[in-house]
Design a protein around this motif. Structure first.
Motif, PDB file in Angstrom:
ATOM      1  N   ARG A  70       0.831  -1.214   0.000  1.00 53.20           N
ATOM      2  CA  ARG A  70       0.000   0.000   0.000  1.00 53.20           C
ATOM      3  C   ARG A  70       0.863   1.260   0.000  1.00 53.20           C
ATOM      4  O   ARG A  70       0.567   2.231  -0.702  1.00 53.20           O
ATOM      5  CB  ARG A  70      -0.924  -0.001   1.227  1.00 53.20           C
ATOM      6  N   LYS A  71       1.944   1.241   0.813  1.00 53.86           N
ATOM      7  CA  LYS A  71       2.844   2.392   0.857  1.00 53.86           C
ATOM      8  C   LYS A  71       3.487   2.629  -0.500  1.00 53.86           C
ATOM      9  O   LYS A  71       3.639   3.773  -0.954  1.00 53.86           O
ATOM     10  CB  LYS A  71       3.926   2.166   1.918  1.00 53.86           C
ATOM     11  N   ARG A  72       3.897   1.521  -1.150  1.00 49.11           N
ATOM     12  CA  ARG A  72       4.540   1.654  -2.461  1.00 49.11           C
ATOM     13  C   ARG A  72       3.573   2.238  -3.483  1.00 49.11           C
ATOM     14  O   ARG A  72       3.929   3.131  -4.258  1.00 49.11           O
ATOM     15  CB  ARG A  72       5.028   0.280  -2.936  1.00 49.11           C
ATOM     16  N   ASP A  76       3.896   5.748  -5.402  1.00 47.45           N
ATOM     17  CA  ASP A  76       3.845   5.843  -6.873  1.00 47.45           C
ATOM     18  C   ASP A  76       2.782   6.839  -7.319  1.00 47.45           C
ATOM     19  O   ASP A  76       3.012   7.645  -8.231  1.00 47.45           O
ATOM     20  CB  ASP A  76       3.548   4.466  -7.486  1.00 47.45           C
ATOM     21  N   LEU A  77       1.615   6.768  -6.683  1.00 45.91           N
ATOM     22  CA  LEU A  77       0.525   7.684  -7.042  1.00 45.91           C
ATOM     23  C   LEU A  77       0.915   9.130  -6.746  1.00 45.91           C
ATOM     24  O   LEU A  77       0.641  10.040  -7.540  1.00 45.91           O
ATOM     25  CB  LEU A  77      -0.750   7.308  -6.286  1.00 45.91           C
ATOM     26  N   HIS A  78       1.555   9.335  -5.589  1.00 45.31           N
ATOM     27  CA  HIS A  78       1.929  10.694  -5.196  1.00 45.31           C
ATOM     28  C   HIS A  78       3.051  11.238  -6.072  1.00 45.31           C
ATOM     29  O   HIS A  78       2.977  12.370  -6.578  1.00 45.31           O
ATOM     30  CB  HIS A  78       2.352  10.713  -3.722  1.00 45.31           C
ATOM     31  N   ASP A  79       4.116  10.452  -6.228  1.00 43.72           N
ATOM     32  CA  ASP A  79       5.300  10.938  -6.941  1.00 43.72           C
ATOM     33  C   ASP A  79       5.088  11.018  -8.441  1.00 43.72           C
ATOM     34  O   ASP A  79       5.591  11.937  -9.094  1.00 43.72           O
ATOM     35  CB  ASP A  79       6.506  10.031  -6.648  1.00 43.72           C
ATOM     36  N   ASP A  80       4.364  10.049  -8.988  1.00 46.59           N
ATOM     37  CA  ASP A  80       4.259   9.935 -10.440  1.00 46.59           C
ATOM     38  C   ASP A  80       2.974  10.560 -10.978  1.00 46.59           C
ATOM     39  O   ASP A  80       3.019  11.469 -11.811  1.00 46.59           O
ATOM     40  CB  ASP A  80       4.321   8.455 -10.834  1.00 46.59           C
ATOM     41  N   ILE A  81       1.841  10.080 -10.481  1.00 44.82           N
ATOM     42  CA  ILE A  81       0.553  10.523 -11.023  1.00 44.82           C
ATOM     43  C   ILE A  81       0.229  11.951 -10.571  1.00 44.82           C
ATOM     44  O   ILE A  81      -0.097  12.816 -11.387  1.00 44.82           O
ATOM     45  CB  ILE A  81      -0.577   9.566 -10.602  1.00 44.82           C
ATOM     46  N   ARG A 124      -0.781   2.839 -16.210  1.00 46.95           N
ATOM     47  CA  ARG A 124      -0.726   1.461 -16.739  1.00 46.95           C
ATOM     48  C   ARG A 124       0.322   0.626 -15.998  1.00 46.95           C
ATOM     49  O   ARG A 124       0.103  -0.544 -15.696  1.00 46.95           O
ATOM     50  CB  ARG A 124      -0.435   1.478 -18.242  1.00 46.95           C
ATOM     51  N   LYS A 125       1.466   1.253 -15.687  1.00 46.46           N
ATOM     52  CA  LYS A 125       2.528   0.537 -14.970  1.00 46.46           C
ATOM     53  C   LYS A 125       2.075   0.146 -13.569  1.00 46.46           C
ATOM     54  O   LYS A 125       2.339  -0.972 -13.114  1.00 46.46           O
ATOM     55  CB  LYS A 125       3.781   1.405 -14.888  1.00 46.46           C
ATOM     56  N   ILE A 126       1.407   1.080 -12.888  1.00 46.01           N
ATOM     57  CA  ILE A 126       0.911   0.778 -11.545  1.00 46.01           C
ATOM     58  C   ILE A 126      -0.112  -0.344 -11.591  1.00 46.01           C
ATOM     59  O   ILE A 126      -0.084  -1.277 -10.784  1.00 46.01           O
ATOM     60  CB  ILE A 126       0.304   2.048 -10.904  1.00 46.01           C
ATOM     61  N   ALA A 127      -1.031  -0.265 -12.564  1.00 42.70           N
ATOM     62  CA  ALA A 127      -2.049  -1.311 -12.720  1.00 42.70           C
ATOM     63  C   ALA A 127      -1.396  -2.649 -13.071  1.00 42.70           C
ATOM     64  O   ALA A 127      -1.820  -3.704 -12.592  1.00 42.70           O
ATOM     65  CB  ALA A 127      -3.049  -0.914 -13.801  1.00 42.70           C
ATOM     66  N   HIS A 128      -0.337  -2.606 -13.898  1.00 34.80           N
ATOM     67  CA  HIS A 128       0.371  -3.835 -14.293  1.00 34.80           C
ATOM     68  C   HIS A 128       1.021  -4.487 -13.082  1.00 34.80           C
ATOM     69  O   HIS A 128       1.023  -5.720 -12.946  1.00 34.80           O
ATOM     70  CB  HIS A 128       1.427  -3.510 -15.347  1.00 34.80           C
TER      71      HIS A 128
END
Length: 263
Positions: A70-72, A76-81, A124-128
């Motif tokens: 969950r933290k990862r 990812d959502l915070h830093d990337d999206i 897409r990467k996060i979903a993958h």
């Protein structure tokens, strides 16, 4: 007559002594069975306690793994999206103000389209990572082969694989568990083991599935209990438990790492 009664008294005494001995033997047997049973019960309780503690460790490992995941994802959502969406928002406000020249309008518009494409790729990467599409569409064999090929193409590690897996032998959920185990093992080999090569073999025989993994990394002392308590190993152990499987792990310093999982 007196002699007759004397003999009769002797018989009575002998009978009483015999009865007393039988009673003593019976009491001794009862005590023996009581204490033996007590020892058996104590050993069973000890065994059950160890099993319960082991299950608690596995559950705790699953919880910790889920929290790390969950933290990862949140990171990812915070830093990337989020950062990319902020750029889109700022550029959209520039368009909204309407104080741009035609050239600036085209530049800002192209910037929005470019960042939008990158945001979609990140999503897409996060979903993958959450659920590889190839695993859902084509199954475990193709998913592991794609995973191995992606590492081979990155040249981080050379992976040799031979996968003889009956399609849909495991349920989709259990295929995901075995796929995650494979991911964890490869990542451990690259990050911690500093391995250059590894092998993945999956075979099916006598209604049992065998997953055999080995690398040529720096390894560790698998006899040391503390080395088996790392998050990666506990994560693998918890997933093997969810698969109702067993595993044998072997590793020595500078002699690589091996694990055999039987399901």
């Amino acid at each position: 007559m007196e002699e007759f009664f004397a003999k009769e008294d002797q018989v009575i005494v002998i009978v009483l002594i015999g009865v007393l001995l039988l009673l003593l033997m019976g009491a001794a047997l009862l005590l023996f069975f009581f204490f033996s049973r007590k020892k058996i019960v104590a050993k069973e309780l000890e065994k059950k306690t160890l099993q319960i503690n082991h299950q608690k460790e596995i559950i705790q490992s699953i919880i910790v793994t889920q929290e790390e995941e969950r933290k990862r994802i949140a990171q990812d959502l915070h830093d990337d999206i989020s950062s990319k969406l902020n750029v889109i928002n700022l550029n959209a406000n520039l368009l909204k103000d309407g104080e741009l020249s035609p050239e600036e309008y085209l530049f800002v518009n192209e910037g929005i389209l470019d960042v939008t494409d990158k945001t979609l790729e990140s999503a897409r990467k996060i979903a993958h990572n959450l659920l590889p599409p190839i695993l859902a569409q084509f199954g475990l064999k193709d998913a592991i082969e794609e995973l191995a090929d992606s590492f081979n193409n990155s040249r981080k590690i050379n992976i040799d694989y031979k996968i003889l897996y009956p399609k849909k032998h495991l349920s989709p959920q259990n295929e995901l568990h075995l796929f995650r185990i494979t991911q964890e093992l490869i990542n451990n080999s690259v990050r911690h083991g500093k391995a250059r090569n590894c092998t993945i073999k999956i075979n099916y025989n006598s209604n049992k599935l065998y997953f055999d993994y080995a690398d040529d990394g720096i390894g560790f002392n698998s006899e040391n209990i503390e080395n088996k308590k790392g998050l990666g190993i506990k994560n693998i152990e918890s997933r093997v438990s969810l698969l109702n499987g067993q595993f044998q792990l072997k590793s020595k310093q500078n002699e690589g790492f091996k694990i055999l999982i039987t399901i």
